[in-house]
Design a protein around this motif. Structure first.
Motif, PDB file in Angstrom:
ATOM      1  N   SER A 109       0.823  -1.210   0.000  1.00 40.38           N
ATOM      2  CA  SER A 109       0.000   0.000   0.000  1.00 40.38           C
ATOM      3  C   SER A 109       0.858   1.261   0.000  1.00 40.38           C
ATOM      4  O   SER A 109       0.583   2.212  -0.734  1.00 40.38           O
ATOM      5  N   TYR A 110       1.906   1.282   0.810  1.00 32.81           N
ATOM      6  CA  TYR A 110       2.790   2.454   0.854  1.00 32.81           C
ATOM      7  C   TYR A 110       3.506   2.651  -0.480  1.00 32.81           C
ATOM      8  O   TYR A 110       3.630   3.778  -0.963  1.00 32.81           O
ATOM      9  N   ILE A 111       3.957   1.566  -1.073  1.00 29.53           N
ATOM     10  CA  ILE A 111       4.650   1.680  -2.369  1.00 29.53           C
ATOM     11  C   ILE A 111       3.676   2.145  -3.444  1.00 29.53           C
ATOM     12  O   ILE A 111       4.022   2.984  -4.289  1.00 29.53           O
ATOM     13  N   ALA A 112       2.461   1.612  -3.439  1.00 27.11           N
ATOM     14  CA  ALA A 112       1.456   2.052  -4.416  1.00 27.11           C
ATOM     15  C   ALA A 112       1.138   3.536  -4.255  1.00 27.11           C
ATOM     16  O   ALA A 112       0.984   4.256  -5.249  1.00 27.11           O
ATOM     17  N   ALA A 113       1.054   3.993  -3.019  1.00 25.74           N
ATOM     18  CA  ALA A 113       0.805   5.417  -2.778  1.00 25.74           C
ATOM     19  C   ALA A 113       1.963   6.261  -3.302  1.00 25.74           C
ATOM     20  O   ALA A 113       1.743   7.330  -3.894  1.00 25.74           O
TER      21      ALA A 113
ATOM     22  N   ASP B 253       2.371  12.829   2.569  1.00 29.40           N
ATOM     23  CA  ASP B 253       3.787  13.108   2.798  1.00 29.40           C
ATOM     24  C   ASP B 253       4.615  11.926   2.299  1.00 29.40           C
ATOM     25  O   ASP B 253       4.634  10.851   2.896  1.00 29.40           O
ATOM     26  N   ARG B 254       5.308  12.133   1.196  1.00 26.08           N
ATOM     27  CA  ARG B 254       6.059  11.039   0.574  1.00 26.08           C
ATOM     28  C   ARG B 254       7.222  10.577   1.432  1.00 26.08           C
ATOM     29  O   ARG B 254       7.606   9.417   1.376  1.00 26.08           O
ATOM     30  N   ALA B 255       7.779  11.439   2.250  1.00 27.89           N
ATOM     31  CA  ALA B 255       8.873  11.021   3.142  1.00 27.89           C
ATOM     32  C   ALA B 255       8.359  10.016   4.175  1.00 27.89           C
ATOM     33  O   ALA B 255       9.034   9.023   4.481  1.00 27.89           O
ATOM     34  N   ILE B 256       7.177  10.267   4.678  1.00 22.84           N
ATOM     35  CA  ILE B 256       6.585   9.333   5.646  1.00 22.84           C
ATOM     36  C   ILE B 256       6.230   8.022   4.958  1.00 22.84           C
ATOM     37  O   ILE B 256       6.479   6.937   5.495  1.00 22.84           O
ATOM     38  N   LEU B 257       5.653   8.105   3.759  1.00 24.11           N
ATOM     39  CA  LEU B 257       5.320   6.887   3.008  1.00 24.11           C
ATOM     40  C   LEU B 257       6.570   6.050   2.743  1.00 24.11           C
ATOM     41  O   LEU B 257       6.545   4.830   2.884  1.00 24.11           O
ATOM     42  N   LEU B 258       7.659   6.716   2.368  1.00 24.84           N
ATOM     43  CA  LEU B 258       8.911   6.010   2.102  1.00 24.84           C
ATOM     44  C   LEU B 258       9.421   5.323   3.364  1.00 24.84           C
ATOM     45  O   LEU B 258       9.808   4.154   3.330  1.00 24.84           O
ATOM     46  N   ALA B 259       9.406   6.037   4.475  1.00 23.34           N
ATOM     47  CA  ALA B 259       9.883   5.456   5.738  1.00 23.34           C
ATOM     48  C   ALA B 259       9.015   4.269   6.153  1.00 23.34           C
ATOM     49  O   ALA B 259       9.540   3.232   6.597  1.00 23.34           O
ATOM     50  N   CYS B 260       7.718   4.381   5.991  1.00 19.06           N
ATOM     51  CA  CYS B 260       6.809   3.286   6.354  1.00 19.06           C
ATOM     52  C   CYS B 260       7.005   2.088   5.425  1.00 19.06           C
ATOM     53  O   CYS B 260       6.994   0.935   5.883  1.00 19.06           O
ATOM     54  N   ALA B 261       7.176   2.349   4.143  1.00 19.56           N
ATOM     55  CA  ALA B 261       7.412   1.261   3.184  1.00 19.56           C
ATOM     56  C   ALA B 261       8.714   0.547   3.519  1.00 19.56           C
ATOM     57  O   ALA B 261       8.765  -0.696   3.544  1.00 19.56           O
ATOM     58  N   ARG B 262       9.746   1.317   3.772  1.00 18.10           N
ATOM     59  CA  ARG B 262      11.050   0.740   4.113  1.00 18.10           C
ATOM     60  C   ARG B 262      10.942  -0.134   5.365  1.00 18.10           C
ATOM     61  O   ARG B 262      11.446  -1.259   5.402  1.00 18.10           O
ATOM     62  N   SER B 263      10.262   0.359   6.371  1.00 20.95           N
ATOM     63  CA  SER B 263      10.107  -0.378   7.620  1.00 20.95           C
ATOM     64  C   SER B 263       9.338  -1.684   7.405  1.00 20.95           C
ATOM     65  O   SER B 263       9.718  -2.740   7.918  1.00 20.95           O
ATOM     66  N   ALA B 264       8.242  -1.606   6.663  1.00 16.17           N
ATOM     67  CA  ALA B 264       7.432  -2.804   6.410  1.00 16.17           C
ATOM     68  C   ALA B 264       8.212  -3.835   5.597  1.00 16.17           C
ATOM     69  O   ALA B 264       8.142  -5.034   5.877  1.00 16.17           O
ATOM     70  N   ILE B 265       8.981  -3.380   4.624  1.00 19.86           N
ATOM     71  CA  ILE B 265       9.781  -4.308   3.813  1.00 19.86           C
ATOM     72  C   ILE B 265      10.831  -4.981   4.688  1.00 19.86           C
ATOM     73  O   ILE B 265      11.029  -6.196   4.604  1.00 19.86           O
TER      74      ILE B 265
END
Length: 99
Positions: free
Chosen positions: A14-18, A58-70
């Motif tokens: 979901s974060y990557i799609a966003a 906020d793309r920085a937050i999305l990136l951090a969340c995606a990174r964490s989930a991965i």
């Protein structure tokens, strides 16, 4: 796939799609989509649905969340090398987006 693994994978997807939807450049959007494809490939296309509603803009937050989930996917038996490859692809997509 157990429920916690599926939830983590769904969050990562979901974060990557966003990020792909909000990318400023077509190349970056395509690169994020390739990250999604690789994530799906690693999971044998057994992937939960995406849910990008109510996610931050906020793309920085999305990136951090995606990174964490991965990174968390390693806890569920995903090969560490695959996780590192996906993270590298994510960083490359982000670099295209901001560059």
């Amino acid at each position: 796939m157990l429920l916690p693994h599926a939830q983590t994978l769904a969050q990562a997807r979901s974060y990557i799609a966003a990020l792909a939807d909000q990318a400023l450049k077509l190349d970056a959007s395509s690169a994020y989509e390739r990250v999604l494809l690789e994530l799906d490939r690693v999971h044998g296309d057994e992937c939960p649905a995406l849910d990008t509603e109510d996610l931050t803009d906020d793309r920085a937050i999305l990136l951090a969340c995606a990174r964490s989930a991965i990174q968390e996917l390693e806890d569920y038996g995903v090969d560490a090398l695959s996780v590192e490859l996906i993270l590298a692809m994510l960083v490359d997509a982000h670099d295209l987006d901001i560059g």
